[in-house]
Design a protein around this motif. Structure first.
Motif, PDB file in Angstrom:
ATOM      1  N   MET A   1       0.798  -1.046   0.004  1.00 50.81           N
ATOM      2  CA  MET A   1      -0.079   0.012  -0.076  1.00 50.81           C
ATOM      3  C   MET A   1       0.883   1.352  -0.179  1.00 50.81           C
ATOM      4  N   VAL A   2       1.982   1.225   0.758  1.00 47.06           N
ATOM      5  CA  VAL A   2       2.829   2.397   0.784  1.00 47.06           C
ATOM      6  C   VAL A   2       3.520   2.533  -0.554  1.00 47.06           C
ATOM      7  N   LEU A   3       3.997   1.455  -1.326  1.00 48.08           N
ATOM      8  CA  LEU A   3       4.512   1.480  -2.673  1.00 48.08           C
ATOM      9  C   LEU A   3       3.712   2.175  -3.522  1.00 48.08           C
ATOM     10  N   VAL A   4       2.401   1.927  -3.500  1.00 46.01           N
ATOM     11  CA  VAL A   4       1.197   2.589  -4.330  1.00 46.01           C
ATOM     12  C   VAL A   4       1.367   4.006  -4.066  1.00 46.01           C
ATOM     13  N   PHE A   5       1.413   4.345  -2.756  1.00 45.61           N
ATOM     14  CA  PHE A   5       1.287   5.911  -2.496  1.00 45.61           C
ATOM     15  C   PHE A   5       2.593   6.679  -3.110  1.00 45.61           C
ATOM     16  N   TRP A   6       3.749   6.275  -2.834  1.00 47.84           N
ATOM     17  CA  TRP A   6       4.853   6.788  -3.229  1.00 47.84           C
ATOM     18  C   TRP A   6       5.002   6.901  -4.918  1.00 47.84           C
ATOM     19  N   ILE A   7       4.496   5.736  -5.495  1.00 47.26           N
ATOM     20  CA  ILE A   7       4.485   5.866  -6.902  1.00 47.26           C
ATOM     21  C   ILE A   7       3.579   6.772  -7.608  1.00 47.26           C
ATOM     22  N   PHE A   8       2.403   6.976  -6.755  1.00 48.20           N
ATOM     23  CA  PHE A   8       1.297   7.730  -7.147  1.00 48.20           C
ATOM     24  C   PHE A   8       1.815   9.247  -7.049  1.00 48.20           C
ATOM     25  N   LEU A   9       2.438   9.377  -5.607  1.00 46.75           N
ATOM     26  CA  LEU A   9       3.147  10.760  -5.520  1.00 46.75           C
ATOM     27  C   LEU A   9       4.085  11.307  -6.379  1.00 46.75           C
ATOM     28  N   ALA A  35      11.843   6.653  -2.702  1.00 50.69           N
ATOM     29  CA  ALA A  35      11.128   6.291  -1.342  1.00 50.69           C
ATOM     30  C   ALA A  35      10.300   5.027  -1.897  1.00 50.69           C
ATOM     31  N   ALA A  36       9.611   5.020  -2.859  1.00 47.45           N
ATOM     32  CA  ALA A  36       8.977   3.796  -3.330  1.00 47.45           C
ATOM     33  C   ALA A  36       9.772   2.469  -3.484  1.00 47.45           C
ATOM     34  N   ILE A  37      11.108   2.723  -4.017  1.00 46.65           N
ATOM     35  CA  ILE A  37      11.785   1.600  -4.063  1.00 46.65           C
ATOM     36  C   ILE A  37      12.250   1.186  -2.731  1.00 46.65           C
ATOM     37  N   THR A  38      12.568   2.383  -1.965  1.00 48.44           N
ATOM     38  CA  THR A  38      13.010   2.068  -0.365  1.00 48.44           C
ATOM     39  C   THR A  38      11.691   1.293   0.358  1.00 48.44           C
ATOM     40  N   SER A  39      10.693   1.374  -0.132  1.00 50.55           N
ATOM     41  CA  SER A  39       9.618   0.918   0.806  1.00 50.55           C
ATOM     42  C   SER A  39       9.647  -0.527   0.526  1.00 50.55           C
ATOM     43  N   LEU A  40      10.043  -1.291  -0.434  1.00 50.64           N
ATOM     44  CA  LEU A  40      10.184  -2.784  -0.614  1.00 50.64           C
ATOM     45  C   LEU A  40      10.984  -3.144   0.418  1.00 50.64           C
TER      46      LEU A  40
END
Length: 145
Positions: A1-9, A35-40
């Motif tokens: 879910m956080v990954l989707v947020f960072w990609i959307f942002l 940050a999206a990559i880091t969320s993994l």
């Protein structure tokens, strides 16, 4: 879910940059993708730190370079009107109010021109710029020296 947020942002900021060409939001978009990559593999605090650090580093170090590269060489030169008042200009098209003609060249720029007293001035004569009215120069014939 956080990954989707960072990609959307990130996508939102990059797309917004297209419509508001400040070349500022783009770097935050790249920070969001980092940050999206880091969320993994990291928690939310680390993701926020990565977003802030990557965005700040990109803004500080690459934005000035990008702005310099993107400045067009053929874009119109900005001048101050006060810079040309009182200067000499070469007539490159006869100035004739009745025929609605007249062009002068100053500092490599071509301007439409009219004379202050509606007199005619021939090609290759020099005039003195008195003022600017819109996109036209108001001039008077230069007295012979």
């Amino acid at each position: 879910m956080v990954l989707v947020f960072w990609i959307f942002l990130g996508a939102l900021m990059c797309i917004t940059e297209i419509f508001i060409p400040t070349f500022f939001l783009f770097w935050f978009g790249l920070g969001a993708f980092a940050a999206a990559i880091t969320s993994l593999f990291a928690d939310l605090i680390i993701q926020i730190v990565v977003f802030i650090v990557v965005s700040a580093v990109l803004v500080i170090f690459t934005r000035p370079i990008a702005l310099k590269v993107l400045q067009r060489k053929d874009s119109p030169r900005q001048i101050s009107i006060d810079e040309i008042i009182g200067k000499r200009a070469l007539v490159i098209e006869p100035i004739d109010v009745e025929k609605n003609t007249g062009k002068v060249k100053i500092n490599g720029d071509v301007w439409r021109a009219i004379t202050v007293d509606n007199s005619k001035v021939m090609i290759n004569d020099y005039v003195v710029i008195l003022k600017v009215e819109g996109t036209k120069l108001v001039v008077r014939r230069e007295e012979n020296k």
